[in-house]
Design an enzyme around this catalytic site. Structure first.
Site, PDB file in Angstrom:
ATOM      1  CE  LYS A  80      -5.572   0.769   8.325  1.00 42.60           C
ATOM      2  NZ  LYS A  80      -5.007  -0.264   7.428  1.00 42.60           N
ATOM      3  CB  SER A 155      -1.643   1.139   5.986  1.00 38.62           C
ATOM      4  OG  SER A 155      -2.678   0.191   5.905  1.00 38.62           O
ATOM      5  CB  SER A 179      -2.037  -2.921   5.547  1.00 46.24           C
ATOM      6  OG  SER A 179      -1.349  -1.946   4.821  1.00 46.24           O
TER       7      SER A 179
HETATM    8  N1  GLN Z   1       2.314  -1.581   2.004  1.00 43.37           N
HETATM    9  C1  GLN Z   1       1.388  -1.901   0.983  1.00 43.37           C
HETATM   10  C2  GLN Z   1       1.085  -0.677   0.169  1.00 43.37           C
HETATM   11  O1  GLN Z   1       1.682   0.297   0.393  1.00 43.37           O
HETATM   12  C3  GLN Z   1       0.161  -2.522   1.569  1.00 43.37           C
HETATM   13  C4  GLN Z   1      -0.881  -1.574   1.965  1.00 43.37           C
HETATM   14  C5  GLN Z   1      -2.074  -2.241   2.582  1.00 43.37           C
HETATM   15  O2  GLN Z   1      -2.112  -3.451   2.774  1.00 43.37           O
HETATM   16  N2  GLN Z   1      -3.085  -1.435   2.866  1.00 43.37           N
HETATM   17  O3  GLN Z   1       0.268  -0.663  -0.673  1.00 43.37           O
END
Ligand code: GLN
Length: 485
Positions: A80, A155, A179
């Site tokens: 990532k 994400s 995420s």
């Molecule tokens: N979807 C969640 C957010 O928008 C989680 C993001 C994450 O785990 N990096 O914050």
């Protein structure tokens, strides 16, 4: 799709190390697959073609000559784009870091290099990991390989899509509020977030420090365990990293009777949410399968689940506001070309380079930390976080693992929004520092995959892998099926 890409990472490892197949052939197959399909999926932001082929040739040579080689020698992996690899760019999918070159390796990268893994490329993500669809990336939108009109989740959507499409056997992601696990579920792969403090965050671009963990995405549970074995373990450079040695999760993973010995708790609060009908159906079937395998299912009551979305938002944004404060346009990253004075320079550098979602979170986080709001917002959220953790801890007095659908919704089309509670059972794990894993459990009528989520008590990761691995065997999900692209 080349048959070699259907071989799972743990088998690839055996085959490469015994000389049966060459690492170069695997990397070539990955690159061909990426070139042939990624124009549709857009999972990768950057490929390291020359370097990965060179590295693979070097791995093959070491193995051939009988020289000392690493645990994952010659095995490809996707990384990532918020994890630092020395001398390479790391954008976190933000324009702010467009020209940033990492000055050092993240600890997980150091460990993977030592293990001989081959970094094929950098995967797309939501900007600074803020989002659940990979649409907030400043560079491109990643598509779900099962239906390219839909989001892959986020994400870590690039990593999930890459593994799902067979471009790489596994990948690293980061998980602050779901995420890794949410996109894994949307793309039909396994996603694992460790207990907080089990894997070093040193060298990962911070989102919300008290939640962030690096974790794994793979086609099956065993491959996640394999990767976790390499990257976990103490690290004095991450102050919250536990002083525990890394564990070889794979050697424990096969525990045929484990499902007979555990109690699984299903939160009563599930009934409070509007769950997609097909997800509810598959989840109930998964519960029945566990029962048939001898697992005792109990109902648990965690009333404070209802606070999870709000708690997460307040604390996450507060931490975002503090973390992103280092992005001032002066020390590193994007700098505006025209500014009148210092304040103007800060403001313009950020205004010109950060996306809407990031700005929104900085503003909200700064608001809840402001002198007037601190006690009623941030401080109060921390108190309720403790209340939530206490209730979850009590629930583990009645069961060993908490079981739920991974998400409450199926992946939506681009531009549509997921409901706020979609990832509530995932975010719960981050709030309480607990390990969680999603395992695919079936396909909806739309031919889109979905998963179920096991959440363990803190540091129950070994057992969590055992349970997930045992569930995978009874899930009926065919992990040799790949999306047609
Ligand atoms: N979807 C969640 C957010 O928008 C989680 C993001 C994450 O785990 N990096 O914050």
């Amino acid at each position: 799709m080349d048959e070699i890409l259907k071989v799972k990472a743990s088998e690839l490892r055996t085959k490469v190390h015994s000389g049966e197949i060459k690492s170069v052939n695997i990397i070539e197959a990955c690159l061909t697959r990426i070139k042939g399909t990624d124009f549709k999926v857009k999972a990768f932001l950057k490929l390291s073609e020359g370097r990965s082929l060179k590295q693979a040739a070097h791995s093959d040579e070491k193995i051939e000559k009988g020289e000392k080689y690493g645990f994952l020698e010659g095995i490809p992996i996707g990384i990532k784009d918020n994890i630092m690899i020395k001398g390479e760019s790391m954008t976190s999918a933000s324009k702010y870091l467009e020209n940033y070159v990492s000055p050092y390796d993240a600890t997980v990268i150091e460990k993977l290099k030592e293990a001989g893994a081959v970094f094929v490329g950098r995967t797309n993500m939501d900007e600074f990991a803020m989002g659940g669809s990979t649409e907030t990336s400043a560079y491109q939108k990643t598509a779900n390989p099962w239906d390219i009109r839909c989001i892959p989740g986020g994400s870590s959507g690039g990593s999930a899509a890459a593994v799902s499409a067979g471009m790489v056997p596994f990948a690293l992601g980061s998980d602050t509020g779901g995420s890794i696990r949410q996109p894994a579920s949307f793309c039909g792969v396994v996603g694992y977030k460790p207990s907080y403090g089990l894997i070093s965050r040193y060298g990962a671009c911070a989102l919300a420090s008290s939640f962030d963990q690096i974790g794994t995405l793979s086609k099956n549970v065993k491959d996640s365990a394999l990767l976790a074995s390499v990257i976990s373990g103490r690290d004095y450079r991450d102050p919250v990293c536990e002083p525990r040695e890394g564990i070889d999760y794979v050697s424990y993973i096969d525990s045929p009777d484990v499902l007979k010995t555990i109690k699984i708790g299903v939160p009563k609060q599930l009934l409070n949410y509007k769950i997609d009908a097909e997800i509810a159906k598959h989840f109930n079937e998964a519960v029945e399968k566990l029962k048939l395998s001898g697992t005792e299912i109990v109902e648990i009551d965690v009333a404070a689940y209802k606070y999870v979305p709000a708690l997460y938002k307040v604390i996450m944004c507060a931490e975002v506001s503090a973390n992103i404060a280092t992005f001032d346009g002066i020390r590193y990253g994007y700098r505006t070309s025209s500014s009148k004075n210092l304040n103007d320079e800060y403001a313009k550098s950020r205004a010109e380079s950060l996306g809407y979602e990031v700005k929104k979170r900085i503003l909200f986080g700064t608001y809840v930390l402001g002198a007037k709001n601190y006690y009623k917002c941030y401080h109060q959220a921390q108190r309720v976080r403790t209340l939530f953790i206490n209730q979850i801890t009590d629930a583990y007095g009645k069961c060993d693992f908490i079981f739920s659908p991974t998400t409450l919704q199926m992946p939506v089309k681009f531009g549509e929004t997921l409901m706020e509670e979609c990832d509530i059972f995932l975010t719960a794990a981050n709030l309480a520092g607990l390990p969680g894993i999603t395992v695919p459990c079936g396909f909806a009528n739309s031919d889109m995959p979905m998963g179920v989520h096991f959440m363990g008590s803190r540091f129950s990761d070994v057992k969590l892998f055992q349970v997930a691995n045992a569930f995978e065997k009874i899930s009926g999900f065919d992990m040799n099926k790949y999306p047609e692209l």
